[in-house]
Design an enzyme around this catalytic site. Structure first.
Site, PDB file in Angstrom:
ATOM      1  N   GLY A  75       0.827  -1.204   0.000  1.00  0.00           N
ATOM      2  CA  GLY A  75       0.000   0.000   0.000  1.00  0.00           C
ATOM      3  C   GLY A  75       0.856   1.246   0.000  1.00  0.00           C
ATOM      4  N   LYS A  76       0.227   2.366  -0.242  1.00  0.00           N
ATOM      5  CA  LYS A  76       0.933   3.649  -0.222  1.00  0.00           C
ATOM      6  C   LYS A  76      -0.090   4.762  -0.052  1.00  0.00           C
ATOM      7  CE  LYS A  76       5.243   5.195  -0.729  1.00  0.00           C
ATOM      8  NZ  LYS A  76       6.429   4.591  -0.117  1.00  0.00           N
ATOM      9  N   CYS A  77       0.363   5.862   0.512  1.00  0.00           N
ATOM     10  CA  CYS A  77      -0.499   7.030   0.688  1.00  0.00           C
ATOM     11  C   CYS A  77       0.229   8.256   0.151  1.00  0.00           C
ATOM     12  CB  CYS A  77      -0.827   7.219   2.172  1.00  0.00           C
ATOM     13  SG  CYS A  77      -1.772   8.717   2.560  1.00  0.00           S
TER      14      CYS A  77
END
Length: 334
Positions: A75-77
């Site tokens: 995941g990444k933000c």
């Protein structure tokens, strides 16, 4: 408000807030556990650019977690912040967004957000990687994993004394700086280039450090090229100017495409996949989230030599292909 775009097992969550701020979280998959990734706050020309960036980065996190045997998804933000609000001003939005996913995404720090910023708010969400208390900077461990890969290459592939091995480090920001220091302390010869020349200052005058200029840095001869800045530096156009035996660095996606990786193999340039060499940061973040000691986390990072052994770097196979097979096998078994 959140918009959810589903594509196979991938999802993007877009949370829109006042002042045109958007917190965009990409979950590449949850096969192995909650998605884990850093939070990036940098300038984007448009929200679309931010979405493209977060999608690519979250996929890279899947590869990192899987290849290093972590029970984490990818995941990444990214924070789209066109009015350049401070992180303090954005913090309520950021916390609201990660809490809304109820643990599907575990947030760390990345470009534009320091670990000190997250340490100040670690009690505000159970879905921060440092939920148990103040954490160290994961970039220290990212540099350490890249250094360990270089050590393996020096002793098993190049088979030269460290003082006879020249490593070209492109990008002497936070993580590249840490890697450069490790290399100099270990008696390697280091060439350094950064478009921000002030980042070279700590190393100027060191007898084993050579600064490079922007006109000739890329084609300057070295044994190992270590890209530690933005991705995509090795392209179908620039690859012909490479003058090295090995590529091993910290930058995510240093090659613009798989075709470029294949070209490197044709040119007999050994490419250590970035998701292996820069995996120390995610190993640390996952370990801290699960309450492990730094000593045990470092043991995990130091097992990277065993991973490199499994790639059979001396064969004619492309190491990237072998690594991807290992990743797909692990994901298929989950």
């Amino acid at each position: 408000m959140t918009a959810l775009i589903k594509k196979k097992r991938h999802s993007i969550h877009i949370f829109d807030y006042p002042e045109d701020v958007s917190v965009i979280i990409s979950i590449d998959n949850l096969f192995l556990g909650p998605a884990l990734g850093g939070t990036r706050m940098r300038h984007y020309t448009s929200k679309e650019d931010a979405i493209l960036d977060v999608k690519q980065l979250s996929h890279a996190m899947t590869f990192k977690s899987a290849i290093h045997g972590l029970n984490q998804g990818g995941g990444k933000c990214v924070i789209y912040n066109p009015k350049s609000l401070t992180f303090n001003e954005i913090t309520p939005f950021f916390i609201d967004a990660i809490n809304a996913l109820h643990g599907d995404f575990i947030a760390g720090n990345d470009m534009g957000i320091s670990v000190e910023m997250l340490n100040k708010i670690h009690q505000e969400s159970p879905y921060l990687f440092n939920r148990h208390g103040n954490a160290l900077d994961p970039s220290i461990f990212t540099a350490e994993s890249a250094f360990l890969c270089i050590e393996y290459i020096q002793s098993n592939i190049l088979k030269k004394a460290k003082s006879d091995v020249t490593i070209k480090v492109q990008g002497l920001g936070h993580t590249g700086n840490a890697l450069c220091q490790l290399l100099l302390d270990a008696n390697y010869q280091v060439q350094g280039f950064d478009i921000v020349q002030t980042t070279l200052k700590p190393f100027l005058g060191h007898p084993s450090f050579t600064p490079l200029n922007k006109e000739t840095w890329f084609e300057t001869k070295c044994d190992i090229f270590s890209p530690c800045a933005a991705g995509g530096v090795i392209t179908s156009k620039t690859i012909h100017n490479l003058n090295c035996s090995v590529i091993c660095g910290i930058a995510n996606n240093p090659c613009e495409s798989y075709a470029t990786i294949s070209q490197l193999n044709t040119k007999n340039i050994l490419y250590i996949p970035d998701f292996i060499s820069n995996g120390g940061g995610v190993i640390y973040a996952s370990g801290i989230y699960h309450g492990q000691s730094v000593a045990n986390i470092r043991k995990k990072i130091h097992s990277i030599s065993q991973l490199l052994e499994s790639l059979d770097l001396k064969s004619s196979n492309i190491p990237y292909d072998t690594a991807v097979k290992i990743i797909h096998q692990r994901l298929s078994e989950s």
